[in-house]
Design an enzyme around this catalytic site. Structure first.
Site, PDB file in Angstrom:
ATOM      1  N   LYS A 270       2.199  -3.369   1.977  1.00  0.00           N
ATOM      2  CA  LYS A 270       1.958  -2.626   3.227  1.00  0.00           C
ATOM      3  C   LYS A 270       0.827  -3.246   4.060  1.00  0.00           C
ATOM      4  CE  LYS A 270       1.005   1.495   1.513  1.00  0.00           C
ATOM      5  NZ  LYS A 270       1.109   1.294   0.052  1.00  0.00           N
TER       6      LYS A 270
ATOM      7  N   ARG B 244      -4.196  -8.962  -7.940  1.00  0.00           N
ATOM      8  CA  ARG B 244      -4.665  -8.812  -6.549  1.00  0.00           C
ATOM      9  C   ARG B 244      -6.178  -8.979  -6.430  1.00  0.00           C
ATOM     10  NH1 ARG B 244      -2.747  -3.725  -3.058  1.00  0.00           N
ATOM     11  NH2 ARG B 244      -3.927  -2.439  -4.511  1.00  0.00           N
TER      12      ARG B 244
ATOM     13  N   ARG C  62       0.243  10.451   3.307  1.00  0.00           N
ATOM     14  CA  ARG C  62       0.570  10.293   1.883  1.00  0.00           C
ATOM     15  C   ARG C  62       0.975  11.611   1.254  1.00  0.00           C
ATOM     16  NH1 ARG C  62      -2.934   5.415   1.018  1.00  0.00           N
ATOM     17  NH2 ARG C  62      -2.410   4.475  -0.962  1.00  0.00           N
TER      18      ARG C  62
ATOM     19  N   ARG D 149     -10.432  -4.979  -6.496  1.00  0.00           N
ATOM     20  CA  ARG D 149     -10.767  -3.626  -6.042  1.00  0.00           C
ATOM     21  C   ARG D 149     -11.137  -2.744  -7.222  1.00  0.00           C
ATOM     22  NH1 ARG D 149      -6.293  -1.521  -1.781  1.00  0.00           N
ATOM     23  NH2 ARG D 149      -6.435   0.269  -3.160  1.00  0.00           N
TER      24      ARG D 149
ATOM     25  N   ARG E 163      -2.121   6.290  -9.590  1.00  0.00           N
ATOM     26  CA  ARG E 163      -1.685   6.159  -8.194  1.00  0.00           C
ATOM     27  C   ARG E 163      -0.158   6.093  -8.107  1.00  0.00           C
ATOM     28  NH1 ARG E 163      -5.246   1.220  -7.277  1.00  0.00           N
ATOM     29  NH2 ARG E 163      -4.265   0.860  -5.265  1.00  0.00           N
TER      30      ARG E 163
HETATM   31  P1  AMP Z   1      -4.911   2.027  -0.157  1.00  0.00           P
HETATM   32  O1  AMP Z   1      -5.960   1.103   0.357  1.00  0.00           O
HETATM   33  O2  AMP Z   1      -3.943   2.438   0.908  1.00  0.00           O
HETATM   34  O3  AMP Z   1      -4.228   1.518  -1.405  1.00  0.00           O
HETATM   35  O4  AMP Z   1      -5.665   3.376  -0.582  1.00  0.00           O
HETATM   36  C1  AMP Z   1      -6.609   3.356  -1.626  1.00  0.00           C
HETATM   37  C2  AMP Z   1      -6.933   4.771  -2.053  1.00  0.00           C
HETATM   38  O5  AMP Z   1      -7.495   5.481  -0.946  1.00  0.00           O
HETATM   39  C3  AMP Z   1      -5.763   5.610  -2.499  1.00  0.00           C
HETATM   40  O6  AMP Z   1      -5.410   5.375  -3.853  1.00  0.00           O
HETATM   41  C4  AMP Z   1      -6.332   7.013  -2.297  1.00  0.00           C
HETATM   42  O7  AMP Z   1      -7.262   7.332  -3.291  1.00  0.00           O
HETATM   43  C5  AMP Z   1      -7.126   6.849  -1.001  1.00  0.00           C
HETATM   44  N1  AMP Z   1      -6.317   7.140   0.203  1.00  0.00           N
HETATM   45  C6  AMP Z   1      -5.995   6.269   1.198  1.00  0.00           C
HETATM   46  N2  AMP Z   1      -5.261   6.877   2.130  1.00  0.00           N
HETATM   47  C7  AMP Z   1      -5.090   8.152   1.705  1.00  0.00           C
HETATM   48  C8  AMP Z   1      -4.385   9.277   2.228  1.00  0.00           C
HETATM   49  N3  AMP Z   1      -3.686   9.201   3.381  1.00  0.00           N
HETATM   50  N4  AMP Z   1      -4.432  10.428   1.528  1.00  0.00           N
HETATM   51  C9  AMP Z   1      -5.115  10.531   0.373  1.00  0.00           C
HETATM   52  N5  AMP Z   1      -5.787   9.509  -0.184  1.00  0.00           N
HETATM   53  C10 AMP Z   1      -5.773   8.330   0.473  1.00  0.00           C
END
Ligand code: AMP
Length: 224
Positions: free
Chosen positions: A17, A132, A93, A164, A175
């Protein structure tokens, strides 16, 4: 004048993404909003909302809806994204977040153009995430098999490239579980309002991007 496209990108962690969102935003000249990046940047700057969010993120939990919506509303409304168009990456989400976004879109008078679900099998995303590596500063993503030119240094901005904190095995499994239970229902939501396109996320970045562009352009054509 028609404003830029309004698009959301869905898919498991590691589906690509982030990489594709950057390319889509450049191609269609719209803003890219990643809630994960927003929270990470806020936490690095010591902002209370960011620090609160990071505690959930490091465990692989979802950040609570009210906190997510507060941050997204600030960025979308204050940042003028509703007028200029956007690629949303990692938001919504949950169904609560999807409904909140629909309300904002209804107020703005223009619906979402397309919701893209990037489909990649779980065993492949697990392999991608294990390898990653991400730039702490600009978010550019690398893989152990495709590292930056200088070890640990971002090619784009010179920032530090590392793993990360939430890419640990336990957090990753959590997740993926949450993607199934909390995020998958959103696919039905967008399918029912005829906005969902499911796109094969396997192949090179260029191949996946070409599929995405043809899906978006087909949608834009039917709207003309
Ligand atoms: P990402 O960078 O998109 O993989 O997001 C990393 C983490 O941020 C996720 O595993 C969640 O803990 C949190 N997060 C990001 N966006 C959201 C969202 N829209 N709703 C809830 N948690 C989020």
């Amino acid at each position: 004048m028609t404003s830029g496209i309004r698009l959301i990108l869905l898919g498991k962690q590691g589906a690509g993404k982030g990489t594709q969102a950057v390319r889509i935003a450049q191609h269609y000249s719209v803003a890219h909003l990643s809630t994960g990046d927003l929270f990470r940047a806020a936490a690095r700057g010591g902002a209370p909302a960011g620090l609160e969010a990071i505690a959930y993120m490091d465990r692989g939990e979802l950040v609570p809806d009210d906190l997510v919506l507060r941050v997204v509303r600030e960025q979308m409304l204050d940042g003028g994204l509703m007028d200029s168009g956007f690629v949303l990456d990692g938001f919504p989400r949950t169904l609560v977040q999807a409904s909140a976004l629909e309300e904002e879109l209804a107020i703005s008078g223009r619906p979402l153009d397309i919701a893209i679900d990037l489909e990649v099998p779980t065993e492949i995303v697990l392999d991608r995430i294990a390898g990653r590596r991400v730039c702490d500063d600009c978010g550019t993503t690398y893989h152990l098999t495709m590292p930056p030119k200088v070890n640990g240094v971002c090619d784009v901005c010179g920032g530090t490239v590392s793993q990360r904190d939430d890419d640990t095995e336990v957090a990753v499994m959590r997740r993926l579980e949450l993607y199934e239970t909390a995020t998958m229902p959103i696919l039905d939501f967008y399918r029912e309002i005829d906005r969902l396109d499911e796109i094969d996320g396997l192949g090179t970045g260029d191949e996946v991007f070409a599929r995405i562009v043809s899906a978006i352009d087909a949608r834009l054509k039917t709207e003309d």
